[in-house]
Design a protein around this motif. Sequence first.
Motif, PDB file in Angstrom:
ATOM      1  N   MET A   1      38.990  58.629  59.694  1.00 32.68           N
ATOM      2  CA  MET A   1      40.162  58.521  58.947  1.00 32.68           C
ATOM      3  C   MET A   1      41.272  57.563  59.469  1.00 32.68           C
ATOM      4  SD  MET A   1      42.510  61.702  57.127  1.00 32.68           S
ATOM      5  CE  MET A   1      40.874  62.361  56.539  1.00 32.68           C
ATOM      6  N   ASP A   2      41.474  56.429  58.967  1.00 28.53           N
ATOM      7  CA  ASP A   2      42.334  55.417  59.392  1.00 28.53           C
ATOM      8  C   ASP A   2      43.871  56.097  59.528  1.00 28.53           C
ATOM      9  OD1 ASP A   2      40.280  53.510  59.750  1.00 28.53           O
ATOM     10  OD2 ASP A   2      40.720  52.729  57.666  1.00 28.53           O
ATOM     11  N   LYS A   3      44.647  55.626  60.437  1.00 26.19           N
ATOM     12  CA  LYS A   3      46.008  56.033  60.504  1.00 26.19           C
ATOM     13  C   LYS A   3      46.893  55.706  59.422  1.00 26.19           C
ATOM     14  CE  LYS A   3      46.669  55.917  65.635  1.00 26.19           C
ATOM     15  NZ  LYS A   3      47.755  55.658  66.749  1.00 26.19           N
ATOM     16  N   GLU A   4      46.546  54.497  58.662  1.00 26.32           N
ATOM     17  CA  GLU A   4      47.288  54.140  57.453  1.00 26.32           C
ATOM     18  C   GLU A   4      46.994  55.286  56.079  1.00 26.32           C
ATOM     19  OE1 GLU A   4      46.997  51.147  60.384  1.00 26.32           O
ATOM     20  OE2 GLU A   4      45.522  52.055  59.302  1.00 26.32           O
ATOM     21  N   GLU A   5      45.883  55.924  56.395  1.00 23.54           N
ATOM     22  CA  GLU A   5      45.609  56.755  55.025  1.00 23.54           C
ATOM     23  C   GLU A   5      46.085  58.175  55.171  1.00 23.54           C
ATOM     24  OE1 GLU A   5      41.321  57.118  54.066  1.00 23.54           O
ATOM     25  OE2 GLU A   5      40.852  56.361  56.337  1.00 23.54           O
ATOM     26  N   VAL A   6      46.186  58.618  56.545  1.00 17.35           N
ATOM     27  CA  VAL A   6      46.419  60.134  56.661  1.00 17.35           C
ATOM     28  C   VAL A   6      47.491  60.546  55.933  1.00 17.35           C
ATOM     29  CG1 VAL A   6      47.141  61.849  58.433  1.00 17.35           C
ATOM     30  CG2 VAL A   6      45.522  59.987  59.223  1.00 17.35           C
ATOM     31  N   GLY A   7      48.562  59.937  55.733  1.00 18.74           N
ATOM     32  CA  GLY A   7      49.737  60.145  55.183  1.00 18.74           C
ATOM     33  C   GLY A   7      49.451  60.444  53.714  1.00 18.74           C
ATOM     34  N   ASP A   8      48.352  59.739  52.989  1.00 25.04           N
ATOM     35  CA  ASP A   8      48.059  60.197  51.723  1.00 25.04           C
ATOM     36  C   ASP A   8      47.782  61.099  51.462  1.00 25.04           C
ATOM     37  OD1 ASP A   8      48.801  57.364  51.502  1.00 25.04           O
ATOM     38  OD2 ASP A   8      47.046  56.558  51.354  1.00 25.04           O
ATOM     39  N   TYR A   9      47.042  61.893  52.444  1.00 25.04           N
ATOM     40  CA  TYR A   9      46.459  63.277  52.070  1.00 25.04           C
ATOM     41  C   TYR A   9      47.482  64.527  52.446  1.00 25.04           C
ATOM     42  CZ  TYR A   9      42.449  60.039  52.151  1.00 25.04           C
ATOM     43  OH  TYR A   9      41.403  59.153  51.896  1.00 25.04           O
ATOM     44  N   PHE A  10      48.423  64.026  52.544  1.00 18.74           N
ATOM     45  CA  PHE A  10      49.738  64.969  52.573  1.00 18.74           C
ATOM     46  C   PHE A  10      50.527  64.771  51.487  1.00 18.74           C
ATOM     47  CE2 PHE A  10      48.521  65.149  57.044  1.00 18.74           C
ATOM     48  CZ  PHE A  10      49.149  66.128  57.911  1.00 18.74           C
ATOM     49  N   PRO A  11      50.130  65.651  50.283  1.00 17.27           N
ATOM     50  CA  PRO A  11      50.645  65.389  48.995  1.00 17.27           C
ATOM     51  C   PRO A  11      52.290  65.140  48.960  1.00 17.27           C
ATOM     52  CG  PRO A  11      49.210  67.465  49.011  1.00 17.27           C
ATOM     53  CD  PRO A  11      49.507  67.010  50.430  1.00 17.27           C
ATOM     54  N   GLU A  12      52.969  65.598  49.827  1.00 19.25           N
ATOM     55  CA  GLU A  12      54.517  65.437  49.797  1.00 19.25           C
ATOM     56  C   GLU A  12      54.958  64.149  50.537  1.00 19.25           C
ATOM     57  OE1 GLU A  12      53.836  68.383  53.270  1.00 19.25           O
ATOM     58  OE2 GLU A  12      52.762  67.375  51.733  1.00 19.25           O
ATOM     59  N   PHE A  13      54.117  63.903  51.510  1.00 19.14           N
ATOM     60  CA  PHE A  13      54.517  62.371  51.904  1.00 19.14           C
ATOM     61  C   PHE A  13      53.863  61.301  50.921  1.00 19.14           C
ATOM     62  CE2 PHE A  13      53.327  63.614  56.808  1.00 19.14           C
ATOM     63  CZ  PHE A  13      54.639  64.615  56.528  1.00 19.14           C
ATOM     64  N   PHE A  14      52.803  61.475  50.215  1.00 19.74           N
ATOM     65  CA  PHE A  14      52.307  60.480  49.394  1.00 19.74           C
ATOM     66  C   PHE A  14      53.203  60.411  48.144  1.00 19.74           C
ATOM     67  CE2 PHE A  14      49.776  59.463  45.584  1.00 19.74           C
ATOM     68  CZ  PHE A  14      49.087  58.174  46.172  1.00 19.74           C
ATOM     69  N   GLU A  15      53.956  61.529  47.836  1.00 20.80           N
ATOM     70  CA  GLU A  15      54.914  61.182  46.782  1.00 20.80           C
ATOM     71  C   GLU A  15      56.093  60.468  47.052  1.00 20.80           C
ATOM     72  OE1 GLU A  15      57.377  64.552  44.276  1.00 20.80           O
ATOM     73  OE2 GLU A  15      55.648  65.150  44.836  1.00 20.80           O
ATOM     74  N   LEU A  16      56.196  60.337  48.259  1.00 16.42           N
ATOM     75  CA  LEU A  16      57.638  59.736  48.785  1.00 16.42           C
ATOM     76  C   LEU A  16      57.281  58.009  49.221  1.00 16.42           C
ATOM     77  CD1 LEU A  16      59.058  62.640  50.882  1.00 16.42           C
ATOM     78  CD2 LEU A  16      60.007  61.562  48.711  1.00 16.42           C
ATOM     79  N   LYS A  17      56.141  58.083  49.335  1.00 20.72           N
ATOM     80  CA  LYS A  17      55.741  56.636  50.197  1.00 20.72           C
ATOM     81  C   LYS A  17      55.989  55.546  49.461  1.00 20.72           C
ATOM     82  CE  LYS A  17      51.197  54.430  51.111  1.00 20.72           C
ATOM     83  NZ  LYS A  17      49.832  54.437  51.040  1.00 20.72           N
ATOM     84  N   GLN A  18      56.419  55.490  47.899  1.00 17.23           N
ATOM     85  CA  GLN A  18      56.832  54.444  47.304  1.00 17.23           C
ATOM     86  C   GLN A  18      58.325  54.238  47.624  1.00 17.23           C
ATOM     87  OE1 GLN A  18      55.990  55.787  43.317  1.00 17.23           O
ATOM     88  NE2 GLN A  18      57.900  56.853  43.188  1.00 17.23           N
ATOM     89  N   ASP A  19      59.092  55.084  48.325  1.00 16.33           N
ATOM     90  CA  ASP A  19      60.473  55.026  48.390  1.00 16.33           C
ATOM     91  C   ASP A  19      60.512  54.439  50.046  1.00 16.33           C
ATOM     92  OD1 ASP A  19      61.084  55.856  45.911  1.00 16.33           O
ATOM     93  OD2 ASP A  19      60.967  57.876  46.489  1.00 16.33           O
ATOM     94  N   CYS A  20      59.663  54.233  50.520  1.00 16.67           N
ATOM     95  CA  CYS A  20      59.568  53.722  51.996  1.00 16.67           C
ATOM     96  C   CYS A  20      59.880  52.162  51.884  1.00 16.67           C
ATOM     97  CB  CYS A  20      58.585  53.989  52.991  1.00 16.67           C
ATOM     98  SG  CYS A  20      58.190  55.906  53.287  1.00 16.67           S
ATOM     99  N   LYS A  21      60.779  51.727  53.077  1.00 13.72           N
ATOM    100  CA  LYS A  21      61.133  50.187  53.129  1.00 13.72           C
ATOM    101  C   LYS A  21      59.731  49.312  53.054  1.00 13.72           C
ATOM    102  CE  LYS A  21      63.839  46.743  55.323  1.00 13.72           C
ATOM    103  NZ  LYS A  21      64.709  46.410  56.539  1.00 13.72           N
TER     104      LYS A  21
END
Length: 316
Positions: free
Chosen positions: A246-266
């Motif tokens: 698992m690449d570091k860049e994709e780990v957050g995508d498998y935390f549903p609550e992180f993935f939901e907020l991802k689009q709001d990151c700078k």
Amino acid sequence: MTGLVYKSTGSWYTVKTNLGAAYQCRIKGKFRLKGIKSTNPIAVGDVVDFELETNNDNVTGVIHTIHDRKNYIVRKSVNLSKQTHIIASNIDQVFLLITIDNPPTFTSFIDRFLVTAQAYAVKTILLFNKIDTYSDDTLAEVKYLAHIYRKIGYECIGISAETGKNVDKVKALMVDKVSMFAGHSGVGKSTLVNAIEPDLDLKTKAISTQHSQGQHTTTFAEMFDLSFNAKIIDTPGIKGFGIVDMDKEEVGDYFPEFFELKQDCKFNNCLHVEEPKCAVKEALDKDEISYSRYRSYLQILDGEEEHYRTDNWEEQ
């Protein structure tokens, strides 16, 4: 002939055809799956093609083809860190059994399991077992954990495999599906299977009082047909869960609550660690996401392996 793998013992596989005939099969020569360095190229749940051969009136099968998998649960091998161990494949859902104590299940283990299941598109339901034995304080902890995981979309059920509480709910979810039971040794997987289907009479053992850990009774994963049109895969107890490929860049995508907020990151490649204007860290500061989940995320990013080398999987 085509069949479904019901049991793997490392060198021999029990394969059952759709007519119900079961054969002991082995792999023909070197058998490797493209792109998967696995200690077990064939897993319980696989659909395989095999040919029969007779030797001294003994009929066995030779597996020559494995069908494409729709999904699988995989973890790092115990002995070979660069290889993986496929626990089971073609699963409709996993029931992850959790106990607060006797033995304790830590959130880091739960989160690692959920990340892997999410990555391989396997639905997971959390079962908080042994609720008949808990004090009020421990029950409050169960409710708190269930709140964390329900909030991010996971179904959570409090059960007692011993008394039968809510076992009917679990059974209802299993109809027409292939379900896998997973968790630490001693959390009550075999007891729950026996409560669901008493005729199976799977072996169970008491918790080791010295270490508060289960004495694992299941050595290899095995599939069972149940009387109410369901299949179950019972698995050995797992102490740790090593994340695979698992690449570091994709780990957050498998935390549903992180993935939901991802689009709001700078930054669109935000790792949610030190970047400015990170929506995940802002939500963490506001207690909108769980600190224990964020801590698990950081541990996975840092490559902390949570003792996955010293567990109860018996690999050939």
